[in-house]
Design a protein around this motif. Structure first.
Motif, PDB file in Angstrom:
ATOM      1  N   CYS A 149      -7.072  -1.496   5.583  1.00  0.00           N
ATOM      2  CA  CYS A 149      -6.907  -0.202   4.909  1.00  0.00           C
ATOM      3  C   CYS A 149      -5.443   0.157   4.709  1.00  0.00           C
ATOM      4  O   CYS A 149      -4.537  -0.476   5.262  1.00  0.00           O
ATOM      5  N   HIS A 161      -9.309   2.295   1.274  1.00  0.00           N
ATOM      6  CA  HIS A 161      -8.089   3.083   1.477  1.00  0.00           C
ATOM      7  C   HIS A 161      -8.064   3.758   2.851  1.00  0.00           C
ATOM      8  O   HIS A 161      -7.077   3.689   3.575  1.00  0.00           O
ATOM      9  N   THR A 204      -3.732  -1.215  -1.840  1.00  0.00           N
ATOM     10  CA  THR A 204      -4.829  -0.444  -1.254  1.00  0.00           C
ATOM     11  C   THR A 204      -4.642   1.074  -1.371  1.00  0.00           C
ATOM     12  O   THR A 204      -4.907   1.814  -0.421  1.00  0.00           O
ATOM     13  N   GLY A 205      -4.208   1.531  -2.544  1.00  0.00           N
ATOM     14  CA  GLY A 205      -4.315   2.940  -2.869  1.00  0.00           C
ATOM     15  C   GLY A 205      -3.095   3.803  -2.570  1.00  0.00           C
ATOM     16  O   GLY A 205      -2.145   3.380  -1.945  1.00  0.00           O
ATOM     17  N   ASP A 206      -3.171   5.062  -3.058  1.00  0.00           N
ATOM     18  CA  ASP A 206      -2.041   5.994  -3.070  1.00  0.00           C
ATOM     19  C   ASP A 206      -0.848   5.332  -3.766  1.00  0.00           C
ATOM     20  O   ASP A 206       0.285   5.362  -3.274  1.00  0.00           O
ATOM     21  N   THR A 243       0.813  -1.215   0.000  1.00  0.00           N
ATOM     22  CA  THR A 243       0.000   0.000   0.000  1.00  0.00           C
ATOM     23  C   THR A 243       0.845   1.264   0.000  1.00  0.00           C
ATOM     24  O   THR A 243       2.003   1.263   0.441  1.00  0.00           O
ATOM     25  N   ASP A 244       0.222   2.335  -0.523  1.00  0.00           N
ATOM     26  CA  ASP A 244       0.810   3.676  -0.440  1.00  0.00           C
ATOM     27  C   ASP A 244       2.246   3.696  -0.981  1.00  0.00           C
ATOM     28  O   ASP A 244       3.174   4.110  -0.280  1.00  0.00           O
ATOM     29  N   HIS A 290      -3.421   4.194   3.757  1.00  0.00           N
ATOM     30  CA  HIS A 290      -3.607   5.601   4.121  1.00  0.00           C
ATOM     31  C   HIS A 290      -2.847   6.055   5.371  1.00  0.00           C
ATOM     32  O   HIS A 290      -2.391   7.189   5.418  1.00  0.00           O
ATOM     33  N   GLY A 326      -6.602   5.497  -3.787  1.00  0.00           N
ATOM     34  CA  GLY A 326      -6.496   6.297  -2.567  1.00  0.00           C
ATOM     35  C   GLY A 326      -6.712   7.755  -2.888  1.00  0.00           C
ATOM     36  O   GLY A 326      -6.919   8.120  -4.052  1.00  0.00           O
TER      37      GLY A 326
END
Ligand SMILES: [Fe+2]
Length: 276
Positions: free
Chosen positions: A202, A165, A64-66, A18-19, A204, A95
């Motif tokens: 999540c 996210h 999961t985003g970004d 993620t991210d 973020h 995200g």
């Protein structure tokens, strides 16, 4: 989308990445860390773990985003290239930093699935979009909430891993918790009706997190670049190394999970940064 159970014991093994906050320029700096380089180091560490295990230890990856920091085509291409070094299929959601349309176009081009509901043995995985255009905080639209309702209505006995996210419960960082999932209560009202296991995963928050509320387990994972210091009311970067999370979904609804990180001091951010 139905994923064939790959293992005799019925366990589904997955990774959360993620991210990644990638830029078009692989050497671009993000608060003292070049996200492409730390992302590549995470991929290398996962491959090393797989080699040590001597088997294919993961069935799928959730991003999961970004994934991008500069909304560029090339940043999404870099993400796809990094993921192509890992064998399992990747599934994703946007995200607050992503350009959702460009992201979908580029990940489609790379052959990365856009499926958002996965059936894997006794589990279902649902990836929901909490992005609210122009905002740092998140929200689930009526359409996204209805996907959740449909999933638990259609598969009431399947344990549920819900990926989003934004964090649905406070992680204990005031500056981050103002940028939370604003209508988490609408999601929780649906989740409490579900009779099988429920896990909400999540990104973020750029830190490991594991807490249970109303018998729902809430998990978050370190980013593959900068980390935010847990339990800090103000913006503070953490000295913990970039990382990822491994999750094992057992057919009886149990979930075991572990956060993995690069070696200490592998990537040190600029601790004088006061925000981003
Ligand atoms: Fe992020």
């Amino acid at each position: 989308m139905e994923l064939k159970p790959l293992r005799q014991d019925g366990v589904v093994e997955l990774l959360q990445i993620t991210d990644t906050h990638l830029f078009a320029d692989k050497d671009a700096d993000f608060l003292g860390i070049a996200p492409w380089h730390s992302g590549q180091a995470v991929v290398n560490a996962i491959l090393e773990n797989e080699q040590l295990a001597g088997t294919q230890p993961h069935d799928l990856i959730l991003a999961t985003g970004d994934l991008s920091q500069d909304h560029s085509r090339d940043s999404y291409r870099h993400f796809s290239e990094l993921m192509s070094e890992l064998a399992p299929p990747v599934f994703w959601l946007p995200g607050n930093h992503d350009d959702a349309d460009l992201m979908q176009a580029e990940l489609d081009n790379a052959g990365i699935s856009n499926a958002k509901h996965l059936l894997c043995g006794q589990w279902q995985i649902l990836l929901l979009d909490t992005q609210l255009a122009g905002e740092t905080h998140g929200e689930l639209s009526a359409a996204q909430l209805s996907l959740l309702e449909q999933a638990i209505t259609a598969y009431p006995r399947h344990h549920l891993l819900l990926a989003v996210h934004h964090q649905a419960i406070p992680v204990g960082c005031a500056w981050l918790d103002q940028h939370n999932l604003r209508n988490a209560s609408a999601m929780q009202a649906l989740l409490v009706k579900h009779q099988a296991s429920r896990v909400v995963l999540c990104g973020h928050v750029h830190q490991g997190f594991d807490q249970r509320e109303q018998d729902i387990r809430y998990l978050a994972s370190p980013a593959t670049c900068i980390q935010f210091k847990p339990l800090s009311d103000e913006f503070v970067l953490d000295s913990m190394a970039p990382g990822w999370r491994a999750l094992s979904l057992h057919p009886d609804g149990r979930l075991s999970t572990q956060v993995w990180r690069l070696p200490p001091h592998a990537f040190e951010p600029d601790f004088s940064a006061t925000g981003y």
